[in-house]
Write a protein that holds these residues in place. Sequence first.
Motif, PDB file in Angstrom:
ATOM      1  N   GLU A   1       8.747  -2.074  33.866  1.00  0.00           N
ATOM      2  CA  GLU A   1       9.743  -1.214  34.506  1.00  0.00           C
ATOM      3  C   GLU A   1      10.100  -0.078  33.556  1.00  0.00           C
ATOM      4  OE1 GLU A   1      13.104  -3.282  36.010  1.00  0.00           O
ATOM      5  OE2 GLU A   1      11.913  -4.687  37.209  1.00  0.00           O
ATOM      6  N   PRO A   2       9.445   1.063  33.666  1.00  0.00           N
ATOM      7  CA  PRO A   2       9.790   2.183  32.780  1.00  0.00           C
ATOM      8  C   PRO A   2      11.209   2.659  33.042  1.00  0.00           C
ATOM      9  CG  PRO A   2       8.266   2.880  34.519  1.00  0.00           C
ATOM     10  CD  PRO A   2       8.360   1.397  34.604  1.00  0.00           C
ATOM     11  N   PRO A   3      11.977   2.909  31.988  1.00  0.00           N
ATOM     12  CA  PRO A   3      13.361   3.367  32.176  1.00  0.00           C
ATOM     13  C   PRO A   3      13.403   4.788  32.727  1.00  0.00           C
ATOM     14  CG  PRO A   3      12.776   3.390  29.855  1.00  0.00           C
ATOM     15  CD  PRO A   3      11.643   2.719  30.564  1.00  0.00           C
ATOM     16  N   HIS A   4      14.492   5.105  33.400  1.00  0.00           N
ATOM     17  CA  HIS A   4      14.662   6.449  33.964  1.00  0.00           C
ATOM     18  C   HIS A   4      14.812   7.472  32.847  1.00  0.00           C
ATOM     19  CE1 HIS A   4      15.821   9.583  36.757  1.00  0.00           C
ATOM     20  NE2 HIS A   4      16.872   9.840  35.992  1.00  0.00           N
ATOM     21  N   LEU A   5      14.230   8.650  33.065  1.00  0.00           N
ATOM     22  CA  LEU A   5      14.329   9.738  32.091  1.00  0.00           C
ATOM     23  C   LEU A   5      15.101  10.896  32.701  1.00  0.00           C
ATOM     24  CD1 LEU A   5      10.673   9.671  30.756  1.00  0.00           C
ATOM     25  CD2 LEU A   5      12.718   8.929  29.547  1.00  0.00           C
ATOM     26  N   PRO A   6      16.036  11.473  31.970  1.00  0.00           N
ATOM     27  CA  PRO A   6      16.867  12.548  32.518  1.00  0.00           C
ATOM     28  C   PRO A   6      16.080  13.839  32.698  1.00  0.00           C
ATOM     29  CG  PRO A   6      17.336  12.248  30.196  1.00  0.00           C
ATOM     30  CD  PRO A   6      16.410  11.125  30.584  1.00  0.00           C
ATOM     31  N   LYS A   7      16.596  14.732  33.557  1.00  0.00           N
ATOM     32  CA  LYS A   7      15.948  16.021  33.803  1.00  0.00           C
ATOM     33  C   LYS A   7      15.853  16.867  32.539  1.00  0.00           C
ATOM     34  CE  LYS A   7      17.296  16.398  38.666  1.00  0.00           C
ATOM     35  NZ  LYS A   7      18.024  17.223  39.669  1.00  0.00           N
ATOM     36  N   SER A   8      16.794  16.702  31.656  1.00  0.00           N
ATOM     37  CA  SER A   8      16.804  17.516  30.446  1.00  0.00           C
ATOM     38  C   SER A   8      15.630  17.202  29.519  1.00  0.00           C
ATOM     39  CB  SER A   8      18.116  17.296  29.683  1.00  0.00           C
ATOM     40  OG  SER A   8      18.273  15.915  29.356  1.00  0.00           O
ATOM     41  N   ALA A   9      14.923  16.123  29.782  1.00  0.00           N
ATOM     42  CA  ALA A   9      13.825  15.701  28.898  1.00  0.00           C
ATOM     43  C   ALA A   9      12.469  15.954  29.532  1.00  0.00           C
ATOM     44  CB  ALA A   9      13.982  14.229  28.545  1.00  0.00           C
ATOM     45  N   ARG A  10      12.339  17.034  30.308  1.00  0.00           N
ATOM     46  CA  ARG A  10      11.083  17.315  30.998  1.00  0.00           C
ATOM     47  C   ARG A  10      10.476  18.637  30.546  1.00  0.00           C
ATOM     48  NH1 ARG A  10      12.534  15.203  37.156  1.00  0.00           N
ATOM     49  NH2 ARG A  10      13.298  13.175  36.470  1.00  0.00           N
ATOM     50  N   LYS A  11       9.147  18.689  30.595  1.00  0.00           N
ATOM     51  CA  LYS A  11       8.456  19.917  30.260  1.00  0.00           C
ATOM     52  C   LYS A  11       7.245  20.085  31.163  1.00  0.00           C
ATOM     53  CE  LYS A  11       5.852  17.877  26.392  1.00  0.00           C
ATOM     54  NZ  LYS A  11       5.539  17.994  24.944  1.00  0.00           N
ATOM     55  N   ASP A  12       6.532  21.179  31.013  1.00  0.00           N
ATOM     56  CA  ASP A  12       5.505  21.516  31.992  1.00  0.00           C
ATOM     57  C   ASP A  12       4.275  20.623  31.853  1.00  0.00           C
ATOM     58  OD1 ASP A  12       3.224  23.265  30.418  1.00  0.00           O
ATOM     59  OD2 ASP A  12       5.204  23.448  29.500  1.00  0.00           O
ATOM     60  N   LYS A  13       3.566  20.505  32.979  1.00  0.00           N
ATOM     61  CA  LYS A  13       2.397  19.642  33.067  1.00  0.00           C
ATOM     62  C   LYS A  13       1.260  20.125  32.181  1.00  0.00           C
ATOM     63  CE  LYS A  13      -0.893  17.926  36.544  1.00  0.00           C
ATOM     64  NZ  LYS A  13      -1.204  17.907  38.002  1.00  0.00           N
ATOM     65  N   LYS A  14       1.059  21.443  32.107  1.00  0.00           N
ATOM     66  CA  LYS A  14      -0.055  21.996  31.333  1.00  0.00           C
ATOM     67  C   LYS A  14       0.029  21.596  29.870  1.00  0.00           C
ATOM     68  CE  LYS A  14      -2.433  26.333  30.226  1.00  0.00           C
ATOM     69  NZ  LYS A  14      -2.436  27.796  30.425  1.00  0.00           N
ATOM     70  N   THR A  15       1.223  21.680  29.302  1.00  0.00           N
ATOM     71  CA  THR A  15       1.403  21.315  27.902  1.00  0.00           C
ATOM     72  C   THR A  15       1.174  19.830  27.684  1.00  0.00           C
ATOM     73  OG1 THR A  15       3.010  23.102  27.603  1.00  0.00           O
ATOM     74  CG2 THR A  15       3.036  21.322  25.975  1.00  0.00           C
ATOM     75  N   PHE A  16       1.710  19.033  28.597  1.00  0.00           N
ATOM     76  CA  PHE A  16       1.543  17.580  28.495  1.00  0.00           C
ATOM     77  C   PHE A  16       0.070  17.187  28.516  1.00  0.00           C
ATOM     78  CE2 PHE A  16       0.939  13.508  30.673  1.00  0.00           C
ATOM     79  CZ  PHE A  16       1.687  12.676  29.874  1.00  0.00           C
ATOM     80  N   LEU A  17      -0.674  17.717  29.483  1.00  0.00           N
ATOM     81  CA  LEU A  17      -2.084  17.361  29.609  1.00  0.00           C
ATOM     82  C   LEU A  17      -2.889  17.874  28.418  1.00  0.00           C
ATOM     83  CD1 LEU A  17      -2.700  17.952  33.426  1.00  0.00           C
ATOM     84  CD2 LEU A  17      -2.255  15.798  32.221  1.00  0.00           C
ATOM     85  N   SER A  18      -2.533  19.043  27.912  1.00  0.00           N
ATOM     86  CA  SER A  18      -3.225  19.588  26.745  1.00  0.00           C
ATOM     87  C   SER A  18      -3.029  18.691  25.523  1.00  0.00           C
ATOM     88  CB  SER A  18      -2.718  20.998  26.451  1.00  0.00           C
ATOM     89  OG  SER A  18      -3.291  21.505  25.274  1.00  0.00           O
TER      90      SER A  18
END
Length: 549
Positions: free
Chosen positions: A319-336
């Motif tokens: 059960e992964p814990p919920h992550l707040p909106k403030s801790a999000r970034k773009d998909k391109k950077t993540f995949l890179s």
Amino acid sequence: MTADKGMGAKANQFINADDGEDGPPNQATKLLDAVLEISPDLFHAHDGTAYISFTDNGHYKTMVIGDVRLEAWLRKSAFELFRKVVNTNVINEVQAYLEAFALTKGKQTDVFVRLGQNDGKLYLDLGSDDFTVIEVTQTGYKAVACPRQVKFRRPKGMKPLPLPEADGDLSELRRFINVSDEEWPLLLGWLVATFEPDGACLILLMIGQQGSAKTSGCEVLKNLIDPGVACLRVPPASQRDLSIAGKNSLVLGYDNVSRIQPWLSDALCRISTGAGSAVRQLYRDEDEVFFEFRRPLILNGITEFVTSPDLVDRAIAIEPPHLPKSARKDKKTFLSEFEEARPRLLGALLDAVSCALRRLSEVHLQDAPRMADAARWITAAEPALPIAPGVFLSAYESNQTGAADAALDFSKLGNAVIELMAGQNEWLGNSAELLDTIASDCSSETELQRAGWPKNPKALNSQMRRVAPTLESRGLKVVFGISDGNRKRLIRITSGTAPTVQPSESPIAEAVRSDGPDDPAGRPGPDTTSSIGQMALTDSDGWTFLGES
């Protein structure tokens, strides 16, 4: 089977001239001669599929006879031979001969997708154009040309893996997957168990709220070991869809599962353990197509979608814990960032697999859990994993107890039996009597079904057999086939004290058992976070990903 040198000269015996009589070699005969001159291996798999393996431009390839890619290769070879495009009938005649020989004269041979084994070694097909594979042994891993004795089939949707790099650390994986400290050993265990060559495969369940990065976590896991065009799929609509997907992938991943129907639950259990299945061949009422394979599985969803005790017994629930909106970034950077780290992560994973191969004979589990082969393999790999010895078994036993309790919450029959036994130590009777006892307010099959009970004694007996292992964790033992005088095939339910958790003094030598009802499974609530800083991201479609804060 390798073709002998005289086979090409005999090709004209099998393919006649266009007029139907023996005569000068025609185009099909000449093309067949050219194919047989390279000494291909012609063989068949246990399901009757005919294959050809051959060296092309220095690379050893295996193809299904009749596949469009073999047809394209034959057309290319024919064009080089005749300097013109040949008729489709020529290609069909050549393939017909190759198939006939593979089925009648060729040996039965194992054919692998992505992961194979031979002589105590594991082979990982990278899916690259040069057909490089990774050979994993007890002493480590290395990139080699695909050995002739290891046959890999490459489905159309397969994507390549990078060359693994040394000195990686699987702890880096936590940058890309949202998992609590308590459940981190479980995720590592599932990942390394996907390489276990013989036993049943663990099923990974990711159950979390919207915004918990469960989908991106599942995608990362699959892309680390078995990337493909269809990374995560919708749940299959039929046994045929499931069988075809399993034949063409090493890891099966299903996204946003809300409910698992009984037939699908049984089918997933069979895929986990490697049992075969048969489906009707299209357009033929009397013919069947057989599938037999063993596959690791990943499923994710928002709610508790697994209620079958059989499936729960084979699964690890995270059960992964919920992550707040403030801790999000773009998909391109993540995949890179993931692509940059993937070679190191794959290398670290293969180090753990090598460790498991080296230590497996030394590891023996007492009171082993249900998925004993996987648990033993993971325990053998622990020295190469970023967890302490024995941590996986302890977490796994706790997780199993919690998952079983959750499944029991969805079982009306199971809860009725618990309520029935609350005031007594033993109940003895047949299925009809048990149904009458727990559903005394229903007088017909229609009322039983409307109330959610088994519709008849036979259905109750089947459901009781499924829920019996879960009831045992609540201190209730169910025994079937009891005889009492003239009465046969009775069910006996006895109540006793549920066993308590006994921590093992030697975590490697003895599995920790936890069957008590008071164990909360160690799962984190919504506010539980990992000790490693993490952040999620959401793309334009609303998918959630995880990055490093």
